[in-house]
Design a protein around this motif. Structure first.
Motif, PDB file in Angstrom:
ATOM      1  N   PRO A   1      24.834  95.478  70.398  1.00 45.90           N
ATOM      2  CA  PRO A   1      24.321  95.535  71.908  1.00 45.90           C
ATOM      3  C   PRO A   1      25.489  96.054  72.895  1.00 45.90           C
ATOM      4  CG  PRO A   1      23.833  93.390  71.169  1.00 45.90           C
ATOM      5  CD  PRO A   1      24.552  94.051  70.091  1.00 45.90           C
TER       6      PRO A   1
ATOM      7  N   GLN B   1      19.758  87.450  76.798  1.00 49.20           N
ATOM      8  CA  GLN B   1      18.752  87.505  75.693  1.00 49.20           C
ATOM      9  C   GLN B   1      18.919  88.709  74.838  1.00 49.20           C
ATOM     10  OE1 GLN B   1      16.024  85.283  75.607  1.00 49.20           O
ATOM     11  NE2 GLN B   1      15.582  86.346  73.986  1.00 49.20           N
ATOM     12  N   GLN B   2      19.468  89.855  75.142  1.00 48.12           N
ATOM     13  CA  GLN B   2      19.711  90.855  74.114  1.00 48.12           C
ATOM     14  C   GLN B   2      20.876  90.242  73.196  1.00 48.12           C
ATOM     15  OE1 GLN B   2      21.665  94.180  75.816  1.00 48.12           O
ATOM     16  NE2 GLN B   2      20.720  95.558  74.577  1.00 48.12           N
ATOM     17  N   GLU B   3      21.701  89.442  73.635  1.00 54.39           N
ATOM     18  CA  GLU B   3      22.552  89.046  72.448  1.00 54.39           C
ATOM     19  C   GLU B   3      21.846  87.836  71.584  1.00 54.39           C
ATOM     20  OE1 GLU B   3      26.026  87.322  74.573  1.00 54.39           O
ATOM     21  OE2 GLU B   3      26.603  89.013  75.331  1.00 54.39           O
TER      22      GLU B   3
ATOM     23  N   ASN C   1      18.560  87.911  70.670  1.00 55.17           N
ATOM     24  CA  ASN C   1      17.872  88.928  69.811  1.00 55.17           C
ATOM     25  C   ASN C   1      18.768  89.271  68.789  1.00 55.17           C
ATOM     26  OD1 ASN C   1      15.766  87.909  71.242  1.00 55.17           O
ATOM     27  ND2 ASN C   1      15.324  89.830  72.437  1.00 55.17           N
TER      28      ASN C   1
ATOM     29  N   LEU D   1      19.079  89.330  81.058  1.00 51.10           N
ATOM     30  CA  LEU D   1      18.744  90.162  80.198  1.00 51.10           C
ATOM     31  C   LEU D   1      19.710  90.299  79.115  1.00 51.10           C
ATOM     32  CD1 LEU D   1      16.909  92.621  82.369  1.00 51.10           C
ATOM     33  CD2 LEU D   1      15.735  91.142  80.752  1.00 51.10           C
ATOM     34  N   ASP D   2      21.127  90.430  79.592  1.00 53.09           N
ATOM     35  CA  ASP D   2      22.064  90.491  78.508  1.00 53.09           C
ATOM     36  C   ASP D   2      22.274  89.499  77.518  1.00 53.09           C
ATOM     37  OD1 ASP D   2      23.128  92.949  79.648  1.00 53.09           O
ATOM     38  OD2 ASP D   2      24.681  91.973  80.845  1.00 53.09           O
TER      39      ASP D   2
END
Length: 145
Positions: free
Chosen positions: A91, A40-42, A44, A37-38
């Protein structure tokens, strides 16, 4: 005389053993998900950053007025003519740690950038460099260990 009683259920120890195994399996599967998830957040965040930089550059060209892009310790701010500033927060796992804020200006009508510079965002696992090249407002994002 005495009848033997047959157990019709599970003992407390058997239930605790099964629950322990079940919790272990859940823990093993959920641990890597947080890291995914981390990441993917980066990804995005950097996609959104690329889109926003292109938007600010196009706003400078179409409005024939300069636009700015500023990196601060709290957020990234994009300002273009006759529009509200756009703020992008980093983020939770990315940080901008430079001594001073960095501001880039996109020139009116051409969209060229005023200086070339590398801005580094520091993360937990990787560092990211946003490399602005002099000239036509080109930039690229490089991922480093």
């Amino acid at each position: 005389m005495f009848k033997k009683v047959k157990p019709n259920g599970f003992s407390l120890i058997e239930i605790l053993f099964v629950l322990t195994i079940f919790m272990l399996l859940i823990r093993i599967t959920l641990f890597p998900i947080g890291k995914l998830l981390d990441n993917q957040q980066e990804r995005n965040f950097f996609r959104e950053l690329q889109t926003t930089i292109y938007t600010v550059q196009m706003a400078a060209i179409t409005s024939n007025e300069n636009s700015t892009l500023s990196f601060t310790s709290e957020s990234i701010t994009m300002k273009s003519a006759n529009q509200q500033p756009i703020h992008m927060n980093y983020p939770k796992n990315l940080h901008f740690k430079e001594a001073q804020d960095e501001t880039f200006k996109f020139h009116a009508s051409t969209g060229h950038i005023n200086k070339f510079k590398t801005v580094t965002l520091y993360g937990k696992g990787y560092d990211y460099q946003i490399i602005f090249q002099i000239g036509k407002g080109r930039f690229r994002i490089a991922k480093q260990n």
